[in-house]
Design a protein around this motif. Structure first.
Motif, PDB file in Angstrom:
ATOM      1  N   THR A 144       0.815  -1.214   0.000  1.00  0.00           N
ATOM      2  CA  THR A 144       0.000   0.000   0.000  1.00  0.00           C
ATOM      3  C   THR A 144       0.850   1.267   0.000  1.00  0.00           C
ATOM      4  O   THR A 144       0.305   2.374  -0.046  1.00  0.00           O
ATOM      5  N   ILE A 145       2.170   1.124   0.046  1.00  0.00           N
ATOM      6  CA  ILE A 145       3.063   2.281   0.029  1.00  0.00           C
ATOM      7  C   ILE A 145       3.536   2.497  -1.399  1.00  0.00           C
ATOM      8  O   ILE A 145       4.157   1.612  -1.991  1.00  0.00           O
ATOM      9  N   PRO A 146       3.244   3.631  -2.006  1.00  0.00           N
ATOM     10  CA  PRO A 146       3.599   3.852  -3.417  1.00  0.00           C
ATOM     11  C   PRO A 146       5.103   3.943  -3.626  1.00  0.00           C
ATOM     12  O   PRO A 146       5.769   4.853  -3.129  1.00  0.00           O
ATOM     13  N   VAL A 147       5.663   2.968  -4.355  1.00  0.00           N
ATOM     14  CA  VAL A 147       7.100   2.924  -4.589  1.00  0.00           C
ATOM     15  C   VAL A 147       7.572   4.140  -5.373  1.00  0.00           C
ATOM     16  O   VAL A 147       8.694   4.611  -5.179  1.00  0.00           O
ATOM     17  N   LYS A 305      -3.673  -6.574  -8.572  1.00  0.00           N
ATOM     18  CA  LYS A 305      -3.642  -5.273  -9.231  1.00  0.00           C
ATOM     19  C   LYS A 305      -3.709  -4.197  -8.148  1.00  0.00           C
ATOM     20  O   LYS A 305      -4.546  -4.275  -7.248  1.00  0.00           O
ATOM     21  N   LEU A 306      -2.824  -3.227  -8.254  1.00  0.00           N
ATOM     22  CA  LEU A 306      -2.721  -2.173  -7.245  1.00  0.00           C
ATOM     23  C   LEU A 306      -2.778  -0.812  -7.926  1.00  0.00           C
ATOM     24  O   LEU A 306      -2.023  -0.543  -8.862  1.00  0.00           O
ATOM     25  N   LYS A 307      -3.685   0.033  -7.428  1.00  0.00           N
ATOM     26  CA  LYS A 307      -3.797   1.404  -7.912  1.00  0.00           C
ATOM     27  C   LYS A 307      -3.590   2.347  -6.725  1.00  0.00           C
ATOM     28  O   LYS A 307      -4.197   2.153  -5.664  1.00  0.00           O
ATOM     29  N   THR A 308      -2.757   3.358  -6.918  1.00  0.00           N
ATOM     30  CA  THR A 308      -2.418   4.260  -5.829  1.00  0.00           C
ATOM     31  C   THR A 308      -2.387   5.698  -6.327  1.00  0.00           C
ATOM     32  O   THR A 308      -1.891   5.969  -7.430  1.00  0.00           O
ATOM     33  N   VAL A 309      -2.929   6.596  -5.542  1.00  0.00           N
ATOM     34  CA  VAL A 309      -2.773   8.034  -5.777  1.00  0.00           C
ATOM     35  C   VAL A 309      -2.142   8.638  -4.528  1.00  0.00           C
ATOM     36  O   VAL A 309      -2.401   8.192  -3.400  1.00  0.00           O
ATOM     37  N   PHE A 310      -1.340   9.652  -4.741  1.00  0.00           N
ATOM     38  CA  PHE A 310      -0.541  10.217  -3.654  1.00  0.00           C
ATOM     39  C   PHE A 310      -0.452  11.726  -3.854  1.00  0.00           C
ATOM     40  O   PHE A 310      -0.261  12.211  -4.963  1.00  0.00           O
ATOM     41  N   ALA A 311      -0.590  12.480  -2.774  1.00  0.00           N
ATOM     42  CA  ALA A 311      -0.460  13.934  -2.834  1.00  0.00           C
ATOM     43  C   ALA A 311       0.267  14.415  -1.585  1.00  0.00           C
ATOM     44  O   ALA A 311       0.015  13.925  -0.474  1.00  0.00           O
ATOM     45  N   GLN A 312       1.159  15.351  -1.791  1.00  0.00           N
ATOM     46  CA  GLN A 312       1.922  15.905  -0.667  1.00  0.00           C
ATOM     47  C   GLN A 312       2.088  17.406  -0.851  1.00  0.00           C
ATOM     48  O   GLN A 312       2.370  17.880  -1.951  1.00  0.00           O
ATOM     49  N   ALA A 327      -1.448  12.732   1.704  1.00  0.00           N
ATOM     50  CA  ALA A 327      -2.636  11.896   1.566  1.00  0.00           C
ATOM     51  C   ALA A 327      -2.347  10.786   0.563  1.00  0.00           C
ATOM     52  O   ALA A 327      -1.778  11.039  -0.504  1.00  0.00           O
ATOM     53  N   THR A 328      -2.729   9.578   0.936  1.00  0.00           N
ATOM     54  CA  THR A 328      -2.535   8.415   0.075  1.00  0.00           C
ATOM     55  C   THR A 328      -3.811   7.591   0.056  1.00  0.00           C
ATOM     56  O   THR A 328      -4.441   7.386   1.103  1.00  0.00           O
ATOM     57  N   TYR A 329      -4.174   7.144  -1.125  1.00  0.00           N
ATOM     58  CA  TYR A 329      -5.301   6.213  -1.246  1.00  0.00           C
ATOM     59  C   TYR A 329      -4.888   5.123  -2.219  1.00  0.00           C
ATOM     60  O   TYR A 329      -4.405   5.399  -3.316  1.00  0.00           O
ATOM     61  N   SER A 330      -5.058   3.892  -1.786  1.00  0.00           N
ATOM     62  CA  SER A 330      -4.700   2.775  -2.655  1.00  0.00           C
ATOM     63  C   SER A 330      -5.773   1.710  -2.587  1.00  0.00           C
ATOM     64  O   SER A 330      -6.466   1.560  -1.577  1.00  0.00           O
ATOM     65  N   THR A 331      -5.912   0.985  -3.674  1.00  0.00           N
ATOM     66  CA  THR A 331      -6.832  -0.138  -3.721  1.00  0.00           C
ATOM     67  C   THR A 331      -6.126  -1.304  -4.391  1.00  0.00           C
ATOM     68  O   THR A 331      -5.518  -1.147  -5.464  1.00  0.00           O
ATOM     69  N   ARG A 332      -6.152  -2.451  -3.717  1.00  0.00           N
ATOM     70  CA  ARG A 332      -5.483  -3.640  -4.222  1.00  0.00           C
ATOM     71  C   ARG A 332      -6.493  -4.759  -4.407  1.00  0.00           C
ATOM     72  O   ARG A 332      -7.290  -5.046  -3.514  1.00  0.00           O
ATOM     73  N   ASP A 333      -6.473  -5.391  -5.572  1.00  0.00           N
ATOM     74  CA  ASP A 333      -7.331  -6.526  -5.867  1.00  0.00           C
ATOM     75  C   ASP A 333      -6.453  -7.757  -6.082  1.00  0.00           C
ATOM     76  O   ASP A 333      -5.512  -7.719  -6.889  1.00  0.00           O
ATOM     77  N   THR A 334      -6.758  -8.832  -5.379  1.00  0.00           N
ATOM     78  CA  THR A 334      -6.023 -10.071  -5.546  1.00  0.00           C
ATOM     79  C   THR A 334      -7.007 -11.209  -5.807  1.00  0.00           C
ATOM     80  O   THR A 334      -8.173 -11.150  -5.400  1.00  0.00           O
ATOM     81  N   SER A 335      -6.500 -12.228  -6.475  1.00  0.00           N
ATOM     82  CA  SER A 335      -7.324 -13.392  -6.775  1.00  0.00           C
ATOM     83  C   SER A 335      -6.466 -14.638  -6.657  1.00  0.00           C
ATOM     84  O   SER A 335      -5.398 -14.723  -7.267  1.00  0.00           O
TER      85      SER A 335
END
Length: 950
Positions: A144-147, A305-312, A327-335
């Motif tokens: 969940t931490i944007p590389v 699949k991981l989607k992340t947006v980040f603002a500082q 502010a960070t928002y992430s969403t991860r989908d796994t199967s």
């Protein structure tokens, strides 16, 4: 402001010196003048010091910190933060890895880090010095931490509870994000295994703008990692590897029934639908053709699949006050996918799952018929969506006090993780009972006898016929679609201040202090029918809990001597933190550090620290859950420890286990590797848990000879002693503690029937005992003089594990597991990384060698894959020892910087396609899939990445 500017320059210079002095340094160091120029560009308010709240060069150099820059991360060719950290010589196998196909729970699918082999929940993860979100189990998901926003990673390999509070027992991973960025940057990445699977497709975009007063950064990233299937490689195609393809086979998809009169078991002749006639069956004798290799239907590594947006944003309100927000928002989908459910009468204790006496497909009409059959037509698939919202707002400033510069900051951090998990492929028991219940004839067609069931879509299920005889409509009627939800939340308020008190001949005495209030809360809501025992999914109860903690800390740094013969520098640092928890009370933890530089080139440093870890919410308040465990019963008369150890055999006999007892799995009596229980065990929590406590000692030397510019050498000794360790006892643990270690408290967790079969076993967390580990970290880094052929750098970082001792409680045997494959951990004696870097004009390249020393493993069987059958095995008593060889992996990368400010990189990890030894001690759930070692590369891996700046 002149004084503040001078102080900022001093601290910047201090940090530059630290980057050359401490053992954990960049493997691609630049010259001292280059580093000084870069550091001078930073203001005081941008400095982050890992391991201390005092902004001081002395405190910085008194602790072993490994720093990995953004460039070094990119040079690995890895795009997952956990994969990058897993390669550190001091890192072990996380509690849950992406290969944990058989693991269950809401943490599966996340990415974690483990330092010092002490468990992922004993490593504290920070972002810019503040806690990141953790789950109910106390695990921090690194995915969940944007590389794309990472500037560098600091790994403090020291206890730090006096500085950061709970969890910092093994160490601290502090991820520092970019502070200023001008312009825009786009990155794309594609990688694939040689087998053509496990593809990774990543893209990220960053935009930033800075003025005299503000700095804004906005970023977004996307990662797509495709699944890897067990069936695609020999090492994962079978439960115990290619050398034992017929071991570990599970229940077959062809119906197996038990004769009510004789107890004999029969299997329907494959492809035969005449299940109502016993002549259509043959006697079941455990033949592999009647069983099933469930690995062929399973994912080895789940897709995600991981989607992340980040603002500082940083805004300079005045010359002395800066406001900041992240502010960070992430969403991860796994199967992930498991093979179809192993349906059997014995496995379900919430319903009488038998073929009705009046069912037309019953081969024994008039009798309730017990049966088993794997539903391969309906694989169990789990989709999980994890959403993280993280907000960090605060203010920082400076003021003059006692004629010295002081800094202050106040921050509020909010982290919330929501997980939604959908599971299909399990069976809804009420519908199942209808489908195998009484039948009747209606208009010449066989039908369910119950009219209400017929109206709901019931048709008789010829469950014993096997694959190909179940319609899609029947599968839809039987299928259970379950939804479970979990939420964890952290609210954290911190206030810190620090600065100089007074001056001594050796320098300024500095102090820092602060207050922190943190609230942890969360809940888990399982799917109602699962919880009620109405499905074949593992049942679990709802859980919820919360606690509050108030803390205060004080840190003092005293320079004692400076610029004297034999004492170019001598200083001490003392830190203390008081913590009061609403659920268990108070604790105070202290830390003492010393640094001594007898000559300019040599630094001697040492620390002694007390630490603690509070129980996680799941440990304390989690509801009971079911689990199918894989284990080897020590009382098994053929392969258990009782077979070769008379004292253990006596313990089993005292527990009323018959002398000829054989453990039974889905396929029958187990082999040397044990097997999976046919009856679910119970995993619970423990509201009486106490915090873990620890003591850490380190002593190190750093040598940077002035006569060899660019050379640094270091060695650090560490000793960590953990008491009241919170450990989740699995089936193997409970059984071994009872019968091998003779700890009677654990025997009460086990229930057996008259034949010795385990009918119930309770697992859960306990303050188990102690873990003591010690060893050495060492490093050599050398930036060679420039040549006409370019700039070369070479670096070596390694770890030597001296001891890893565990004790299960008072009176139990202390085991030294260093050098063993210990189920969920590969405890290497030596683990090193060597890297050679080269840069010439617009070109660059690197070569990395990763070395893992050999490990001791349990023998497969006496005389089979066994170097020493009489060796006292501390992991599986009585199993002997098989010494496995070392493994070395080589990685290469080539870089080219284009004239239009782009960078193209191509690389190959595991360039020689090295395959590591087979390990049979690897746990099925908790680390990976035996005989694969989850720390080893699964294949040769190719990648290409391109970065463009605008």
């Amino acid at each position: 402001m002149k004084q503040k500017t001078m102080l900022a320059a001093a601290i910047a210079t201090a940090l530059m010196l630290h980057s050359w002095a401490v053992s954990a340094q960049d493997t691609t160091p630049t010259s001292q003048s280059d580093q000084a120029d870069a550091k001078k560009a930073k203001d005081l308010d941008t400095v982050t010091v890992t391991g201390s709240h005092i902004r001081s060069v002395d405190v910085e150099t008194s602790q072993p910190v490994y720093t990995m820059t953004r460039q070094q991360i990119q040079a690995t060719g890895l795009t997952n933060l956990n994969d990058v950290l897993a390669r550190l010589p001091s890192a072990g196998t996380p509690d849950i890895t992406p290969q944990d196909t058989l693991s269950s729970g809401m943490d599966v699918g996340g990415r974690y880090v483990d330092i010092r082999y002490l468990g992922s929940n004993r490593t504290l993860v920070l972002v810019n010095g503040h806690r990141w979100s953790s789950s109910l189990s106390g695990l921090t998901d690194l995915s969940t931490i944007p590389v794309s926003m990472i500037e560098r990673i600091d790994v403090l390999k020291d206890g730090a509870s006096s500085v950061y509070g709970s969890d910092a027992i093994a160490g601290v991973v502090n991820i520092i994000t970019r502070e200023k960025f001008e312009g825009a940057e786009a990155n794309v990445y594609y990688g694939s295994n040689q087998k053509g699977d496990g593809q990774q497709k990543n893209a990220d975009f960053t935009w930033g703008h800075s003025t005299a007063k503000s700095s804004t950064i906005i970023g977004a990233s996307y990662q797509d990692e495709s699944a890897i299937w067990d069936r695609s490689r020999d090492i994962t195609r079978y439960a115990y590897g290619p050398r034992h393809p017929d071991d570990g086979l599970g229940m077959g998809p062809w119906g197996r029934v038990t004769d009510p009169a004789t107890g004999d078991q029969y299997v329907i002749n494959h492809g035969n639908a005449g299940t109502g006639n016993i002549n259509s069956y043959h006697l079941y004798e455990g033949d592999p053709s009647d069983l099933y290799n469930s690995s062929q239907d399973m994912t080895f590594r789940a897709g995600s699949k991981l989607k992340t947006v980040f603002a500082q944003e940083r805004y300079k309100l005045t010359d002395d006050i800066t406001l900041s927000g992240t502010a960070t928002y992430s969403t991860r989908d796994t199967s992930s996918q498991l093979a179809g459910y192993p349906l059997s009468t014995a496995a379900i204790n919430t319903a009488n799952v038998v073929i009705d006496p009046n069912n037309a497909y019953n081969p024994f009409p008039g009798d309730e018929t017990t049966f088993s059959r794997r539903t391969v037509e309906l694989p169990r698939i789990t989709w999980a969506n994890s959403r993280l919202a993280h907000l960090d707002v605060g203010a920082q400033g400076y003021f003059n006090f006692l004629n010295h510069d002081w800094s202050w900051d106040a921050n509020y951090t909010f982290s919330q993780t929501k997980i939604r998990q959908i599971t299909t492929g399990n069976l809804y028991l009420p519908n199942l009972l209808n489908a195998i219940g009484p039948t009747t004839m209606i208009d010449g067609q066989l039908a369910c006898a119950n009219a209400a069931a017929r109206a709901a879509g019931c048709t008789p299920w010829n469950v014993l016929a096997g694959p190909g005889f179940t319609s899609s409509s029947q599968l839809n009627y039987l299928n259970s679609v379950g939804v479970a939800r979990q939420q964890s939340q952290t609210d954290d308020i911190t206030i810190n201040t620090g600065g100089g008190l007074f001056d001594l001949p050796a320098g300024t005495v500095n102090v820092a202090g602060g207050l922190e209030h943190r609230r942890e809360k969360g809940y888990f809501n399982p799917y109602g029918p699962d919880s009620a025992g109405l499905t074949t999914n593992l049942a679990s109860d709802p859980s919820s809990g919360r606690y509050d903690v108030n803390e205060a800390y004080l840190e003092l740094d005293v320079p004692v001597l400076r610029d004297l013969p034999g004492a170019q520098e001598l200083g001490i640092n003392v830190a203390s933190r008081y913590s009061h928890y609403s659920n268990f009370g108070s604790t105070t933890n202290n830390k003492y550090s010393v640094r001594w530089r007898p000559i300019t080139d040599l630094l001697v440093r040492g620390t002694y620290a007390k630490g603690f870890r509070a129980p996680a919410l799941q440990d304390l308040y989690g509801g009971d859950a079911q689990s199918f465990e894989t284990f080897l019963d020590p009382c098994d008369s053929a392969y258990g420890a009782a077979a070769s150890n008379p004292s253990i055999a006596a313990s089993c006999a005292a527990g009323h286990v018959p002398a000829n007892y054989r453990q039974v799995s889905q396929s029958g009596p187990v082999g040397p590797g044990g097997g999976q229980t046919t009856i679910p065990f119970t995993l619970g929590s423990n509201p009486n848990l106490k915090p873990e406590t620890s003591s850490t000692r380190t002593m190190g030397l750093v040598y940077s000879p002035h006569y060899v510019d660019g050379l640094d050498m270091s060695v650090d000794y560490y000793d960590i002693r953990l008491k009241q360790a919170i450990t989740y006892l699995g089936a193997s643990d409970v059984l071994n503690y009872c019968y091998v270690d003779n700890l009677p408290n654990y025997c009460s967790n086990i229930t057996r029937d008259s034949s010795g079969l385990i009918t119930s076993l309770r697992e859960g967390p306990v303050n188990l005992g102690a873990i003591n580990t010690s060893g050495f970290d060492f490093g050599i880094h050398y930036r060679l003089p420039s040549t006409p052929f370019g700039q070369f750098r070479v670096g070596l970082d390694g770890n030597y594990l001296s001891t890893y001792q565990t004790s299960n409680g008072p009176g139990s045997l202390t085991k030294n597991l260093a050098g063993w494959m210990n189920g969920t951990q590969a405890l290497y004696r030596v683990h090193t990384n060597v890297q050679l870097d080269w840069d010439y004009k617009q070109f660059g390249a690197s070569w990395t060698v990763r070395y893992y020393s050999g490990l001791k493993d349990s023998c497969w069987d006496v005389g089979v894959e066994c170097n020493n059958p009489d060796y006292p095995n501390p992991v599986d008593p009585g199993q002997g020892m098989a010494q496995k060889g070392s493994a070395t992996f080589n990685d290469a990368q080539f870089r080219y910087k284009t004239p239009w400010d782009g960078t193209l990189s191509v690389g190959v990890n595991n360039i020689f396609n090295k395959k590591g030894p087979y390990y049979y001690n690897v746990s099925f759930a908790g680390s990976g899939s035996p005989p694969y070692n989850p720390q080893f590369d699964i294949d040769r891996y190719f990648y290409v990445q391109y970065s463009q700046k605008f």
